[in-house]
Design an enzyme around this catalytic site. Sequence first.
Site: not given
Ligand SMILES: NCc1[nH]cc(CCC(=O)O)c1CC(=O)O
Length: 523
Positions: A77-78, A125-126, A143, A149, A235
């Site tokens: 996702k990143d 998004r959240r 962050r 967090r 993103c």
């Molecule tokens: N953006 C940060 C990130 N990148 C991947 C994860 C968690 C693992 C995943 O989603 O695969 C997270 C932390 C989160 O969003 O809580």
Amino acid sequence: MQIRLATRGSRLALAQSGLIADALRNLGAEVELVRVRTLGDVSTAPLSSLGGVGVFVAAVREAVLAGDCDLAVHSLKDLPTRPAEGLTIAAIPEREDARDALCARNNFTLDALPAGSWVGTGSPRRAAQLALTRPDLRVADIRGNVDTRLARVGKDLDAVVLAAAGLHRLGLAGAITQYLGTLDMMPAPAQGALAIECRSDDLPMIELLARLDDPGTRAAVELERAAMRAVEAGCAAPFGALARANLGDLSIHAVLATGAGARRSIVVGPIASADELALRVAAEVAPLRGLRVLIPPSGLADVLEAERTTVNTQAFTVTEPLAVRPFVQALTEAPDVIAFTSARTVRVLTEGGVDLATEIPLGTTIAAVGDATAAALREAGLRVGLKPTNGSGGAALAGVFADGPGTVLIPGAADPAPDLAEALAARGWNVVPVPVYRTMPVTSVDATIADAWPDYDVFVVTAPSVARAASELLDMPGPPVVALGATSAAAAAALGFDVVGTATEATAAGLVDALVALRKEQS
Ligand SMILES: NCc1[nH]cc(CCC(=O)O)c1CC(=O)O
């Protein structure tokens, strides 16, 4: 085979890299983790100033490209959707839990959190989806890594929203107080999935990694990412999607938060037609994506941006407030009705020092041409007694008046649109216009706007003065016009514009509806 795996040093990165290292060891390989420090880990500057999440990814990728390492494990996702040159995603293993999770104090669920609770998330998004389900909560922009967090829950925050997958992989499942359903919180595209990347020319590695690939996960996350690309949502956009592969079919749910609300889409079809499914999802959640729009600056531009149009703003008029004394003077005559024709009028009077709530006589009825004006009046502490029941604008407002006699004060522009005054006079009212501001055309237009002028799909005319100024400063007939209300439409048409649509409500929702109707017509 001796394999060097490039990894960041964060706890989550190490956990994810460790999982893949173990899986490769199970296949008989020897694996060594090689820590790479990234600018994102070293610098405390805001992520956006370093080039976004990409900075975390870039350093490990370089280690692989340079041949120092053989592979890297990323949270898919990143990863930007654009492929990295020289690298290939050789495996997408079976996905962890894709959902977001609430970690709250006192074991609270999302429904149970008291009104006004602080929820931490740095994700638009959240934040947007939280605002839709629980508009009474407050969102703190936070962050940092998962541990930092989480540590704030019960301190300065009542809850945080995090990816369940990350929490599971860190052994922090115990902190989860609720797994959020996709109706409340659609996850990010590819959330919970890992991507294993190696050099495109490293054939033995590609062959080995293929054994960790899960084709069902791959098909699902690729569809989610294709939909995100088709929506033209980076993103940072409030876009979520979750797809599932089942036998030969793919289903996908997607949501795009659009400011006032959200558009949702569910699409199902054969895996072979994934590209087409992505486009169908995009057309449903972002029907206006890619439309090139020129509009005077206001909150409307933000709404169009959220709808994924390509928005340019240009001021065509400037407002010059006039003295408020004639208006205050007219109040002493105790008019039967004061008709407000724009939120701007309310703002000019308030900023001019008039306290509308106390200075307007109690027996005077307050009328508004539409919702935006009514909202401004309420904000100023007034009760709106008269408003069009159907549509908006001067003529619509006159339609809900009883027949005169009586006196109507109409504060507004020095050269007001005549529709309201004429319609009221015809019904026996004594109409008293009171100029409180002047609208002046600007003297020049930004050069890039002037260049692009013939290429806009739509020019949004928000007032007759906007159409007039544009027609004088730029080449006619200009781009197709969508007008905000019948008065603006008539003025634009008279000036030679091709008016292709009119918002019946002079609001963001009315404008969006008019643009969507236009798009449907054209396709
Ligand atoms: N953006 C940060 C990130 N990148 C991947 C994860 C968690 C693992 C995943 O989603 O695969 C997270 C932390 C989160 O969003 O809580």
